[in-house]
Scaffold this active site. Structure first.
Site, PDB file in Angstrom:
ATOM      1  N   ASP A  80      -7.426  -1.772  -2.350  1.00  0.00           N
ATOM      2  CA  ASP A  80      -7.263  -0.599  -2.571  1.00  0.00           C
ATOM      3  C   ASP A  80      -7.792  -0.193  -4.048  1.00  0.00           C
ATOM      4  O   ASP A  80      -7.677  -1.072  -5.056  1.00  0.00           O
ATOM      5  CB  ASP A  80      -5.605  -0.096  -2.506  1.00  0.00           C
ATOM      6  CG  ASP A  80      -5.218   1.117  -1.736  1.00  0.00           C
ATOM      7  OD1 ASP A  80      -6.031   2.002  -1.834  1.00  0.00           O
ATOM      8  OD2 ASP A  80      -4.097   1.009  -1.050  1.00  0.00           O
TER       9      ASP A  80
ATOM     10  N   ASP B 101      -5.700   9.465   2.691  1.00  0.00           N
ATOM     11  CA  ASP B 101      -5.110   9.041   3.929  1.00  0.00           C
ATOM     12  C   ASP B 101      -5.109   9.892   4.647  1.00  0.00           C
ATOM     13  O   ASP B 101      -4.702  10.949   4.656  1.00  0.00           O
ATOM     14  CB  ASP B 101      -3.981   8.383   3.340  1.00  0.00           C
ATOM     15  CG  ASP B 101      -3.808   7.310   2.604  1.00  0.00           C
ATOM     16  OD1 ASP B 101      -4.693   6.784   1.951  1.00  0.00           O
ATOM     17  OD2 ASP B 101      -2.512   6.757   2.311  1.00  0.00           O
TER      18      ASP B 101
HETATM   19  C1  GLA Z   1      -3.041   3.888  -0.257  1.00  0.00           C
HETATM   20  C2  GLA Z   1      -4.046   3.711   1.053  1.00  0.00           C
HETATM   21  C3  GLA Z   1      -3.235   3.408   2.308  1.00  0.00           C
HETATM   22  C4  GLA Z   1      -2.283   2.508   2.137  1.00  0.00           C
HETATM   23  C5  GLA Z   1      -1.148   2.638   1.115  1.00  0.00           C
HETATM   24  C6  GLA Z   1      -0.629   1.604   0.883  1.00  0.00           C
HETATM   25  O1  GLA Z   1      -2.595   5.265   0.162  1.00  0.00           O
HETATM   26  O2  GLA Z   1      -5.019   4.472   1.320  1.00  0.00           O
HETATM   27  O3  GLA Z   1      -4.198   3.202   3.454  1.00  0.00           O
HETATM   28  O4  GLA Z   1      -2.862   1.146   1.973  1.00  0.00           O
HETATM   29  O5  GLA Z   1      -1.838   2.835  -0.017  1.00  0.00           O
HETATM   30  O6  GLA Z   1       0.300   1.615  -0.211  1.00  0.00           O
END
Ligand code: GLA
Length: 386
Positions: A129, A187
């Protein structure tokens, strides 16, 4: 070559995030692995179980990253052994900064050490990430390359999922950094649409918002390099949690079926995140449709091109290895409508037999198709030249 070998078709699996958020426990994950086998998910191709954010318990006195002992009393290696014994691969999560998105320990400065630790545990996939990291392309490329190289040197084949949300156009650099897939958007939320173009990260992305970004990236996809449109929210039905935030009120089965069709033609990784232990019939029918999965997993590895794009209709065409064409027809509108299309308008000359991959039957033969498409439905056809 390396990339091609590691993810020749889009990775498929199940990820903890939208069901458990960071409230994960090894016992739940063992049950989930059992359910992935019992429900037919593994047989259908969903063969990665990916632990998302929240597993970390800091570092030990030698700076080795460790799992939270309350969440993983037996340790990650034991879980890896367990899922491997079921024919499932294990994924894990970290971040290219000191902290992860949910505030746990990240890997910046410890790339090689963490890659070795993951390899020693038997990890097969890393989602990496980009929270708390600078919004600068050169830095992002350097940080992802560092981890990509560390994984390559770790002594184990570990798929590398770049999770930078598309802001720094990872489709231009993530492959060279060692990635096999890269998220193209922020997301996914459990909703049909809502793109506030001024504040997209705060408005929450629905299915159409993601499609409108990911569809244009078709040229960058191929064996070993995939545009990741984020998790399938199929079967979540508005469950409170990450996908339920920012207006993620839940969708109906027709909309979930559309997501499955669209992600399949876009050759996106297929990552479920629902409760595999308790799936209703509709969820199983959507996630386990082998004819639809075959379109996603087709070895030619082409992402569909969106050939028709207006306010109501989108039509996608994905060439398949045996010469067939997958065609997806999406009704974006809020009313059922009739649609009529000549295949020649998609560049498909001649006559075709049309198989409906949701109805599992032939629905026509000839130079086109017409029929009723429900609101937010995506018809998914396989065309065979006759
Ligand atoms: C980000 C990612 C998500 C998830 C969260 C976890 O938002 O894009 O897919 O992995 O972090 O904290």
């Amino acid at each position: 070559m390396e990339s091609k070998r590691l993810a020749p078709t889009p990775p498929m699996g199940w990820m903890t995030w939208n069901f458990f958020a960071d409230k994960i426990h090894e016992q739940d994950l063992r049950e989930m692995a059992d359910a992935m086998v019992a429900s037919g998910m593994v047989e259908a191709g969903y063969n990665y179980l990916i632990i998302d954010d929240g597993w970390q318990g800091g570092r030990d006195n030698r700076n080795n990253i460790i799992a939270d002992p309350k969440k993983f009393p037996s340790g990650i290696k034991a879980l890896a052994d367990y899922v491997h014994s079921k024919g499932i691969k294990l994924g894990i999560y970290s971040d290219a900064a000191q902290l992860t998105c949910a505030g746990y320990t990240g890997s910046l400065g410890f790339e090689e050490q963490d890659a070795k630790t993951f390899a020693s545990w038997g990890i097969d996939y890393l989602k990496y990430d980009y929270c708390y990291a600078p919004k600068d392309s050169a830095i992002a490329v350097a940080r992802y390359t560092k981890m990509g190289e560390a994984l390559r040197k770790s002594g184990r084949d570990i798929v590398f999922g770049v999770c930078e949300w598309g802001q720094l156009q990872p489709w231009h650099w993530a492959l060279n950094a060692g990635g096999q897939l890269w998220r193209s958007t922020f997301d996914v939320r459990d909703k049909w649409r809502n793109l506030d173009k001024r504040h997209p990260d705060q408005a929450g992305y629905g299915i159409l918002d993601i499609v409108d970004i990911n569809a244009d990236l078709h040229a960058y996809a191929g064996p070993g390099r995939w545009n990741d449109a984020d998790m399938l929210v199929v079967g979540l039905y508005g469950k409170p949690g990450p996908s339920g935030d920012l207006g993620g009120v839940g969708m109906n089965d027709m909309q979930y079926q559309s997501q499955m069709s669209l992600w399949s033609v876009m050759a996106s990784p297929l990552t479920a995140t629902n409760d595999v232990r308790n799936m209703n019939e509709a969820t199983k029918r959507i996630l386990l449709n082998k004819e639809v999965i075959a379109v996603n997993q087709d070895p030619l590895g082409k992402q569909a091109e969106r050939k028709v794009k207006d306010d109501t209709w989108n039509v996608f065409v994905k060439p398949l290895q045996n010469g067939d064409m997958a065609v997806a027809i999406l009704n974006r509108g809020d009313a059922a409508k009739n649609y009529s299309i000549d295949w020649a308008n998609l560049g498909l000359n001649g006559k075709y037999e049309v198989r409906d991959l949701w109805e599992h039957k032939t629905v026509g033969k000839g130079k086109g198709w017409k029929g009723l498409v429900q609101p937010h439905e995506t018809k998914l056809f396989r065309l065979k030249k006759i």
